[in-house]
Design a protein around this motif. Structure first.
Motif, PDB file in Angstrom:
ATOM      1  N   GLY A  53       0.847  -1.183   0.000  1.00 18.90           N
ATOM      2  CA  GLY A  53       0.000   0.000   0.000  1.00 18.90           C
ATOM      3  C   GLY A  53       0.884   1.235   0.000  1.00 18.90           C
ATOM      4  N   ARG A  54       0.712   2.074   1.002  1.00 14.45           N
ATOM      5  CA  ARG A  54       1.562   3.272   1.136  1.00 14.45           C
ATOM      6  C   ARG A  54       2.776   3.032   2.013  1.00 14.45           C
ATOM      7  NH1 ARG A  54      -2.005   8.456   2.295  1.00 14.45           N
ATOM      8  NH2 ARG A  54       0.111   9.215   2.437  1.00 14.45           N
ATOM      9  N   GLN A  55       2.834   1.882   2.659  1.00 12.17           N
ATOM     10  CA  GLN A  55       3.904   1.593   3.608  1.00 12.17           C
ATOM     11  C   GLN A  55       5.072   0.891   2.915  1.00 12.17           C
ATOM     12  OE1 GLN A  55       2.730  -0.985   6.804  1.00 12.17           O
ATOM     13  NE2 GLN A  55       4.436  -0.363   8.083  1.00 12.17           N
ATOM     14  N   CYS A  56       6.295   1.236   3.316  1.00 14.48           N
ATOM     15  CA  CYS A  56       7.497   0.555   2.846  1.00 14.48           C
ATOM     16  C   CYS A  56       7.937  -0.416   3.928  1.00 14.48           C
ATOM     17  CB  CYS A  56       8.613   1.561   2.573  1.00 14.48           C
ATOM     18  SG  CYS A  56       8.254   2.625   1.173  1.00 14.48           S
ATOM     19  N   LEU A  57       8.287  -1.617   3.504  1.00 12.07           N
ATOM     20  CA  LEU A  57       8.723  -2.655   4.437  1.00 12.07           C
ATOM     21  C   LEU A  57      10.130  -3.101   4.075  1.00 12.07           C
ATOM     22  CD1 LEU A  57       5.456  -4.778   4.457  1.00 12.07           C
ATOM     23  CD2 LEU A  57       6.173  -3.064   6.129  1.00 12.07           C
TER      24      LEU A  57
END
Length: 87
Positions: A53-57
């Motif tokens: 989504g909008r999150q970076c992991l």
């Protein structure tokens, strides 16, 4: 535009951007903020990451490999070559 889903490789834990920056600071003493990781994600030069989504992991092994490339090695002075350690 290709929007095929990507399967994340098995990993015990993926780190958020702030947790990734904290890991690098705590383990290596490098001054790194989550904002710097965000900048690297935009301009390049940072560790690999996955988008959810909008999150970076971030994966820990990717962070460790990237951080170790940022450490130049022991030196006796700024003009001296890197000191190789005896095996």
């Amino acid at each position: 535009m290709n929007m095929t889903p990507t399967t994340l490789p098995p990993q015990a834990e993926y780190l958020s951007r702030s947790a990734a920056a904290k890991l690098i600071r705590d383990r290596y003493g490098l001054r790194l903020s989550s904002q710097t990781l965000a900048k690297y994600a935009t301009i390049g030069g940072g560790p690999p990451y996955y988008k959810a989504g909008r999150q970076c992991l971030y994966r820990e092994d990717d962070l460790v490999a990237w951080a170790e490339t940022r450490i130049a090695g022991r030196r006796a002075s700024t003009s001296a070559p890197i000191i190789e350690h005896a095996a």
